[in-house]
Structure formats: structure tokens, C-alpha cells
Design a protein around this motif. Structure first.
Motif, PDB file in Angstrom:
ATOM      1  N   GLY A 106      23.354  73.732  86.853  1.00 22.50           N
ATOM      2  CA  GLY A 106      23.445  75.134  86.431  1.00 22.50           C
ATOM      3  C   GLY A 106      24.309  75.318  85.196  1.00 22.50           C
ATOM      4  O   GLY A 106      24.577  76.436  84.789  1.00 22.50           O
TER       5      GLY A 106
ATOM      6  N   ARG B  86      26.184  65.546  86.960  1.00 26.47           N
ATOM      7  CA  ARG B  86      26.357  66.709  86.080  1.00 26.47           C
ATOM      8  C   ARG B  86      26.557  67.954  86.923  1.00 26.47           C
ATOM      9  O   ARG B  86      26.041  68.035  88.030  1.00 26.47           O
ATOM     10  N   ILE B  87      27.294  68.906  86.375  1.00 26.09           N
ATOM     11  CA  ILE B  87      27.435  70.183  87.075  1.00 26.09           C
ATOM     12  C   ILE B  87      26.093  70.909  86.949  1.00 26.09           C
ATOM     13  O   ILE B  87      25.677  71.255  85.836  1.00 26.09           O
TER      14      ILE B  87
HETATM   15  N1  ACO Z   1      27.526  68.729  83.327  1.00 25.64           N
HETATM   16  C1  ACO Z   1      28.317  67.822  82.668  1.00 25.64           C
HETATM   17  N2  ACO Z   1      28.048  67.366  81.425  1.00 25.64           N
HETATM   18  C2  ACO Z   1      26.921  67.819  80.824  1.00 25.64           C
HETATM   19  C3  ACO Z   1      26.058  68.746  81.444  1.00 25.64           C
HETATM   20  C4  ACO Z   1      26.402  69.204  82.735  1.00 25.64           C
HETATM   21  N3  ACO Z   1      25.636  70.085  83.385  1.00 25.64           N
HETATM   22  N4  ACO Z   1      25.011  69.015  80.629  1.00 25.64           N
HETATM   23  C5  ACO Z   1      25.214  68.282  79.524  1.00 25.64           C
HETATM   24  N5  ACO Z   1      26.364  67.564  79.633  1.00 25.64           N
HETATM   25  C6  ACO Z   1      26.959  66.688  78.596  1.00 25.64           C
HETATM   26  C7  ACO Z   1      26.185  65.397  78.441  1.00 25.64           C
HETATM   27  O1  ACO Z   1      26.644  64.383  79.313  1.00 25.64           O
HETATM   28  C8  ACO Z   1      26.421  65.089  76.987  1.00 25.64           C
HETATM   29  O2  ACO Z   1      27.723  64.573  76.868  1.00 25.64           O
HETATM   30  P1  ACO Z   1      28.072  63.459  75.725  1.00 25.64           P
HETATM   31  O3  ACO Z   1      27.873  64.181  74.432  1.00 25.64           O
HETATM   32  O4  ACO Z   1      29.488  63.082  75.999  1.00 25.64           O
HETATM   33  O5  ACO Z   1      27.083  62.341  75.933  1.00 25.64           O
HETATM   34  C9  ACO Z   1      26.418  66.468  76.317  1.00 25.64           C
HETATM   35  O6  ACO Z   1      26.824  67.374  77.355  1.00 25.64           O
HETATM   36  C10 ACO Z   1      25.067  66.891  75.778  1.00 25.64           C
HETATM   37  O7  ACO Z   1      24.104  66.801  76.829  1.00 25.64           O
HETATM   38  P2  ACO Z   1      22.574  66.406  76.644  1.00 25.64           P
HETATM   39  O8  ACO Z   1      22.070  65.660  77.839  1.00 25.64           O
HETATM   40  O9  ACO Z   1      22.357  65.799  75.296  1.00 25.64           O
HETATM   41  O10 ACO Z   1      21.898  67.843  76.634  1.00 25.64           O
HETATM   42  P3  ACO Z   1      20.372  68.111  76.795  1.00 25.64           P
HETATM   43  O11 ACO Z   1      20.073  69.260  75.891  1.00 25.64           O
HETATM   44  O12 ACO Z   1      19.533  66.897  76.619  1.00 25.64           O
HETATM   45  O13 ACO Z   1      20.227  68.542  78.332  1.00 25.64           O
HETATM   46  C11 ACO Z   1      20.165  69.822  80.311  1.00 25.64           C
HETATM   47  C12 ACO Z   1      20.119  69.839  78.772  1.00 25.64           C
HETATM   48  C13 ACO Z   1      19.069  68.871  80.869  1.00 25.64           C
HETATM   49  C14 ACO Z   1      19.818  71.227  80.812  1.00 25.64           C
HETATM   50  C15 ACO Z   1      21.575  69.382  80.783  1.00 25.64           C
HETATM   51  O14 ACO Z   1      22.551  70.264  80.279  1.00 25.64           O
HETATM   52  C16 ACO Z   1      21.684  69.295  82.310  1.00 25.64           C
HETATM   53  O15 ACO Z   1      21.294  68.269  82.880  1.00 25.64           O
HETATM   54  N6  ACO Z   1      22.195  70.380  82.970  1.00 25.64           N
HETATM   55  C17 ACO Z   1      22.270  70.402  84.414  1.00 25.64           C
HETATM   56  C18 ACO Z   1      20.908  70.745  85.007  1.00 25.64           C
HETATM   57  C19 ACO Z   1      20.504  72.180  84.783  1.00 25.64           C
HETATM   58  O16 ACO Z   1      21.269  73.106  85.014  1.00 25.64           O
HETATM   59  N7  ACO Z   1      19.250  72.369  84.348  1.00 25.64           N
HETATM   60  C20 ACO Z   1      18.670  73.708  84.156  1.00 25.64           C
HETATM   61  C21 ACO Z   1      18.366  73.972  82.733  1.00 25.64           C
HETATM   62  S1  ACO Z   1      17.829  75.628  82.522  1.00 25.64           S
HETATM   63  C22 ACO Z   1      16.217  75.624  82.976  1.00 25.64           C
HETATM   64  O17 ACO Z   1      15.500  74.670  82.971  1.00 25.64           O
HETATM   65  C23 ACO Z   1      15.692  76.920  83.375  1.00 25.64           C
END
Ligand code: ACO
Length: 426
Positions: A301, A298-299
Motif C-alpha cells: 500500500g 515491502r510495505i
Molecule cells: N516498501 C519499501 N520500499 C519500497 C516500496 C515499499 N512499498 N516500494 C518501493 N520501494 C523502494 C524500492 O525497494 C526501491 O528502493 P531502492 O531505490 O533502494 O532500490 C525504490 O523504492 C523504488 O522502487 P521500485 O521498485 O523501483 O518502484 P516501482 O515503480 O518499480 O514499483 C510498486 C512500484 C510495484 C507499486 C512498489 O512501490 C511496490 O511494490 N509497492 C507495494 C505494493 C503496492 O502497494 N502495490 C499497489 C500499487 S497501486 C495499484 O496497483 C493500484
């Protein structure tokens, strides 16, 4: 009986469930009676579950709204400062001048370098991750102060809160200076909070000046990270706190939960990812990898569990990012250029647009911290420093009202009852 009820019909059995109306946000269906009817709800990841009532922070993820005690984050970032926000989180109101001076003086009194924590840190490996070290130091505070903690006493809870807010930057500095083999500088409670943090961490000598633009940026980073309602680390603090555990130990549990790259560790992961990408021409390949459903990459941020529109903290952080890059005159840094290019590509890409994946606060905080020359492994420690005020405010809110131990149910899908077979007969 609540004025409104929802009806749940299961196999002809109708169950009335009270519908509760919060001051902002989704109505909540109170499912507490279900267990008496022989049902539990199933909600992995707590996608639709409110675990508590709270008056501290409100987020509207669809509209990109974040309020602390009702005040929008944009106004707080523009007009307030981190310490005033900690007061607001703890006491529910903005302080007047006298109250604020008194509060800052209480913080100053707790701002000292505890030699017991320095000694403990010196027994840990120099190359230990600073998150592990800070978690250990705050855990050690639970041992040091346990005998004087009475969680039923409001005065004592307040004392714990003040001490944690005062001591967390010092724990961070102890961890960092140990990792680079430099002794701690003495605390200087006369400096502003963020200025003092930068001084303790990075100054060569007691009288080294701190760049005011960087101190302002650090204050804003703390402010933007201060609280974010019931995220994974805050829920961990509340869950630990619900067992009447020592509050310092509960905060140490929150630090552990924040460390993961899906949560607070994302700011560090952003930089690791940019280093891994290495050059502008490889960004397309990484974006394609992130879009591939068979690839877990995943990307970092990008995306947020609650914000399905722009993260309002990211907007403010982006401005701060511009200010800091301007001040330092380093816009040509290749890592920062890659971050900008990645942001642009992802924002225009259909995959990210459809899924409403925007840069979150950690995307920009990672870039700012890198520009400020802060070592990458300290990024999440800086998040901890800001978030400690939110954790302790949430803990105070929990334990100052009646509460139950947090104990989720499960849906068991393992073997049914079976008889033990002696080893020689298997
Ligand atoms: N890059 C690529 N694809 C993504 C990303 C990403 N960063 N984040 C979500 N997606 C996609 C998923 O694969 C999913 O795709 P699909 O519908 O085809 O299956 C869709 O977007 C929905 O994603 P979910 O996992 O259901 O979203 P969730 O709300 O559970 O997760 C999370 C949120 C954990 C923050 C996620 O977006 C992620 O892993 N991001 C990268 C890590 C990050 O930046 N975390 C910091 C969060 S902010 C904080 O804690 C302060």
C-alpha cells in the motif's frame, strides 16, 4: 515529417526520430523506424515507453494529477458519481440529464442474474479465491456471447460495454454468495449501482436496507478505481484486444493481471501485512525490514510506479476513510490503529521520504473495506468491479481506430546457434 526530430547517433550512423507532442505530459520520441535500421529499444517494465495514444485518462505523477477526459479526479469524486464517470470514460463527454437517464436505463436492462453463471460457479470449490471465480465468470461470458460479438461494429462494442458494466457486480455477488453457501438474491435494477452491489453481496433478504453512508463510500471506491491509463491490467486488456480476441476474454485477462499483490492485490496484501504485524510495538521492526536492501519485504500500500508525489486518489480515499470510520464509530479497532501508526511512521521516515513513497489508493481502500466489514479476499474483486469500466473504455478506444497487434521485441541473451547432440553422446 514531424516538425521536431531527435537525432540518435549509433556508431556514426545518424537516425532522425520524430518528436510527438501530446496535449499533456512528456513529449514522445517515435522510435518506430529503428527496426529498419537494425535496432530495437530496451525498456524492461516499460519505464519510458508509451504503448498507445489515448484520450481517456491523464496522470502527472510528479504533480499528483489525475484527469479523466480532462476532468480532475477530485472534482469527479466530489460532484459526480461512478455511473456518470463510466459514461464519461466511454463517450468522452459528461451526459446531459436525458442522456444519463437513457444510459442508466440501458444498464438496468442488462442487470439480471444469469443462471448460467450461477450454475457454472456452483461447480467451483467453495474456498476458491473470488478473484479466480470472477475471472472464470467473465471468461464464461466470452463463451456465452461469442456468437453475437462483432468487434468491428460500434453498436455491438457499445452493447458489450454496457453489459459488462451491468454484469460485473453480479459476477462478484455470485462468487461471494457461493463462497458463503448462500443463494443469490434477485437483481433489483431500481437501486443505485453501488447500493445494488452491496445489496446483492451482503443483504439477508430482498427488502433489507443498505446503509447510505456505506453505499456512498462504495460508489466513491468504484469511482476512484475506474481508470488509470496504461497500468499492467489495462495494458493486458489492450494487448489481448490487439489480437482481435473476444472482448469478454480480454477483460478476463485484465482481471488476471490485476490479481497480483504488486497491482490490485495490494489492498488485500495491506490487510494481510497488518494482521502479520499484529501489534503497534512491532511496526518499527517491519519498517526496518522494508528498508533492508537484502530483504524483499515491502510495505504494502506504499509506493507507485507513476505517482512519485501523493496519489490524488489516496487523498480522496483518506477523507472517505475518515467518514466511514466516523459513521461506524470504530476508530479504536486495533488493525485500523496500526494502519494509522504505520502511515505516520513511514511518512516521516527518511527512507520513504527520499524515495517519495507515499500511501497509495489501496492503502486506504483496504482500511475502509475492512471497516465496512467486507471480507479481505473480496477487496480486489471490488477493484475489478470499478476498473471494468476503464478496461472496456480502453478496449473500445483501441479497436475503434486502426491498430497493430501488440508484439514487443526482446534482447536475446541465451546461447547462440549450436548443434543438437544426441542423448547417448551427451
Ligand atoms: N516498501 C519499501 N520500499 C519500497 C516500496 C515499499 N512499498 N516500494 C518501493 N520501494 C523502494 C524500492 O525497494 C526501491 O528502493 P531502492 O531505490 O533502494 O532500490 C525504490 O523504492 C523504488 O522502487 P521500485 O521498485 O523501483 O518502484 P516501482 O515503480 O518499480 O514499483 C510498486 C512500484 C510495484 C507499486 C512498489 O512501490 C511496490 O511494490 N509497492 C507495494 C505494493 C503496492 O502497494 N502495490 C499497489 C500499487 S497501486 C495499484 O496497483 C493500484
Amino acid at each position: 515529417m514531424a516538425e521536431r526530430t531527435a537525432k540518435l547517433s549509433v556508431d556514426g550512423n545518424e537516425i532522425d526520430l520524430p518528436v510527438l507532442s501530446p496535449s499533456e505530459g512528456y513529449d514522445a520520441i517515435d522510435i518506430g523506424v529503428l527496426i529498419k535500421e537494425g535496432y530495437v529499444t530496451y525498456d524492461p517494465g516499460f519505464m519510458s515507453t508509451a504503448s498507445c495514444e489515448s484520450t481517456i485518462t491523464y496522470i502527472d505523477g510528479d504533480e499528483g494529477i489525475l484527469l479523466h477526459r480532462g476532468y480532475p479526479i477530485e472534482q469527479l469524486a466530489e460532484q459526480s458519481n461512478y455511473l456518470e464517470l463510466t459514461y464519461l470514460l466511454l463517450y468522452g463527454k459528461l451526459p446531459d440529464q436525458t442522456e444519463f437517464e437513457e444510459y442508466k436505463s440501458r444498464i438496468r436492462q442488462e442487470t439480471f442474474v444469469d443462471e448460467r453463471l450461477v450454475a457454472l460457479c456452483s461447480s467451483l470449490p467453495r474456498d476458491a479465491h473470488p478473484m479466480g471465480v470472477v475471472c472464470s465468470l467473465v471468461g464464461a461470458m466470452s463463451a456465452i456471447y461469442h456468437n453475437e460479438v462483432d468487434i468491428t461494429d460500434a453498436v455491438c462494442r457499445d452493447q458489450v460495454s454496457i453489459r459488462l458494466i451491468a454484469q460485473i457486480p453480479i459476477c462478484a455477488a455470485i462468487a461471494y454468495r457461493h463462497s458463503i453457501g448462500k443463494p443469490m438474491l434477485p437483481a433489483n435494477p431500481d437501486l443505485d449501482y453501488a447500493e445494488h452491489f452491496l445489496h446483492l453481496m451482503f443483504s439477508e433478504a430482498e427488502d433489507s436496507p443498505v446503509n447510505p453512508v456505506l453505499a456512498k463510500a462504495m460508489d466513491r471506491i468504484f469511482l476512484l478505481h475506474a481508470d488509470h491509463e496504461q497500468n499492467a491490467s489495462t495494458s493486458t486488456v489492450r494487448l489481448a484486444g490487439s489480437t482481435d480476441a473476444n472482448p469478454y476474454a480480454s477483460i478476463a485477462a485484465g482481471i488476471a493481471a490485476l490479481w497480483g499483490p504488486s497491482h490490485g492485490g495490494a489492498n488485500e496484501a495491506v490487510l494481510a501485512m497488518l494482521n502479520d504485524i499484529g501489534s503497534l510495538d512491532k511496526i518499527g521492526g517491519y519498517v526496518a525490514k522494508a528498508k533492508n536492501p537484502d530483504d524483499p519485504f515491502r510495505i504494502m500500500g506504499f509506493g507507485h510506479r507513476v505517482y512519485k508525489n501523493y496519489d490524488p486518489r489516496a487523498t480522496v480515499m483518506q477523507q472517505t476513510c475518515d467518514e466511514v470510520l466516523n459513521e461506524l464509530g470504530i476508530e479504536s479497532d486495533p488493525i485500523l490503529q496500526m494502519a494509522r501508526a504505520l502511515e505516520k511512521i513511514a511518512l516521516e521516515d527518511e527512507y520513504f521520504v527520499e524515495r517519495r513513497l507515499y500511501p497509495n489508493v489501496d492503502f486506504y481502500s483496504g482500511i475502509i473495506l475492512k471497516a465496512m466489514g467486507i471480507p479481505v479476499e473480496l477487496f480486489t474483486v471490488i477493484f475489478v468491479t470499478g476498473r471494468t469500466s476503464g478496461w472496456i473504455a480502453q478496449w473500445c478506444e483501441l479497436v475503434s481506430e486502426a491498430y497493430k497487434i501488440g508484439r514487443p521485441r526482446q534482447m536475446y541473451t541465451g546461447s547462440c546457434n549450436r548443434d543438437y547432440v544426441p542423448i547417448e553422446a551427451r
